[in-house]
Enzyme design. Sequence first.
Site, PDB file in Angstrom:
ATOM      1  N   TYR A  63       0.757  -1.152   0.111  1.00  0.00           N
ATOM      2  CA  TYR A  63      -0.136  -0.093  -0.033  1.00  0.00           C
ATOM      3  C   TYR A  63       0.987   1.206  -0.048  1.00  0.00           C
ATOM      4  O   TYR A  63       0.305   2.315  -0.254  1.00  0.00           O
ATOM      5  CB  TYR A  63      -0.875   0.167   1.376  1.00  0.00           C
ATOM      6  CG  TYR A  63      -1.946  -1.103   1.392  1.00  0.00           C
ATOM      7  CD1 TYR A  63      -1.996  -2.191   0.382  1.00  0.00           C
ATOM      8  CD2 TYR A  63      -2.560  -1.234   2.548  1.00  0.00           C
ATOM      9  CE1 TYR A  63      -2.915  -3.047   0.567  1.00  0.00           C
ATOM     10  CE2 TYR A  63      -3.508  -2.268   2.702  1.00  0.00           C
ATOM     11  CZ  TYR A  63      -3.813  -3.139   1.710  1.00  0.00           C
ATOM     12  OH  TYR A  63      -4.370  -4.304   1.919  1.00  0.00           O
ATOM     13  N   HIS A 121       0.225 -11.639   2.393  1.00  0.00           N
ATOM     14  CA  HIS A 121      -0.892 -10.949   1.751  1.00  0.00           C
ATOM     15  C   HIS A 121      -1.611 -11.660   0.965  1.00  0.00           C
ATOM     16  O   HIS A 121      -3.013 -11.369   0.723  1.00  0.00           O
ATOM     17  CB  HIS A 121      -0.185  -9.763   1.270  1.00  0.00           C
ATOM     18  CG  HIS A 121      -1.052  -8.656   0.882  1.00  0.00           C
ATOM     19  ND1 HIS A 121      -0.484  -7.280   0.905  1.00  0.00           N
ATOM     20  CD2 HIS A 121      -2.489  -8.607   0.506  1.00  0.00           C
ATOM     21  CE1 HIS A 121      -1.561  -6.596   0.488  1.00  0.00           C
ATOM     22  NE2 HIS A 121      -2.752  -7.227   0.192  1.00  0.00           N
TER      23      HIS A 121
END
Length: 294
Positions: A63, A121
């Site tokens: 991110y 993730h």
Amino acid sequence: MKDFISQAKEFTDINSTFTLNDGNKIPCVGFGTWKIKENENGEQIIVDAINSGFRHFDSAALYKSETSIGKAIKKSGVSREKLFITTKVWKDDLCPEKARLSLKNSLQDLQTDYIDLLLIHWPKASKKDSSWQEKLAVTWNEFIKMRTEGIVRSIGVANFLPHHFAALQSDILPCINQIEFHPGYLQEEAYNYSIKHGILVEAWRPLGQGGLINNELVKVIASAHNRSVAKILLRYALERGVLPLPKTTHLERMLENQKLFDFALSEKEMSDLNNLPLCAWSGEHPDNAIPWDD
Ligand SMILES: NC(=O)c1ccc[n+]([C@@H]2O[C@H](COP(=O)([O-])OP(=O)(O)OC[C@H]3O[C@@H](n4cnc5c(N)ncnc54)[C@H](OP(=O)(O)O)[C@@H]3O)[C@@H](O)[C@H]2O)c1
């Protein structure tokens, strides 16, 4: 350990905690930070989130929100121990060396010396990746080592379907499975597997990334409770024993997304939301529609 639905019944505010299968505690609503980096006020958004009451932040190496979070924490004056920070190791870094380097960079950007929760993730680098099982096993083993060293407090996974868990090849279960979860896309198999094994489900995209805000069914339920659609969706997650991670750039919505504890949904409303046909799905899938597949 009490089941997660029973735990959620006792919550009184967003910083009430779920107890995880490793004994650690996690605030029951987290602040999502995907796309925060694309906003030039990223740091101020996180400062506002902290000042408004959030103590739990969901970030990821992917991110690029960690630098803003690190600066915002310093600026807010709230001490590190009062915050709960998650970060994630991206799918291209699923080997011991890269996972460790990813964590090192995250710690540096977040200006901290430990992470509360570290997640794998995504289970697979690409559809064609034939060595994903080996990669998960060695990466998970490294996660366990980093937890033993104390630089990570809890370890978990994201976007895992039932068949991915066996590849970890360990008696140490993840304490979290962070999946896309909202009415219209509930991934019941992943949810049921996780709950059955004492793994807390976290909901990414709990508002359907805004795509459920105008949904007719949710609007009817919202109006019956005199509450906003966002509150209904976040309350729905909590009543399923799921930890929602709403993201917003607006202070008034940050405050709105916290007021979830002075009403409850009826059995019929829960059932209607459970049965909402497919909608607001991201289009992503752990095996078949992998983001940034190459
Ligand atoms: N593990 C993974 O693979 C994965 C994938 C995706 C996301 N995530 C995590 O989950 C978090 C949440 O998912 P998301 O950001 O995709 O979607 P989301 O939280 O479901 O929705 C965010 C959208 O809803 C709007 N919104 C927020 N509160 C609102 C309210 N009270 N009323 C009306 N609109 C509202 C936001 O607009 P404004 O910002 O304009 O207010 C934004 O457009 C992410 O930020 C990230 O931390 C994880």
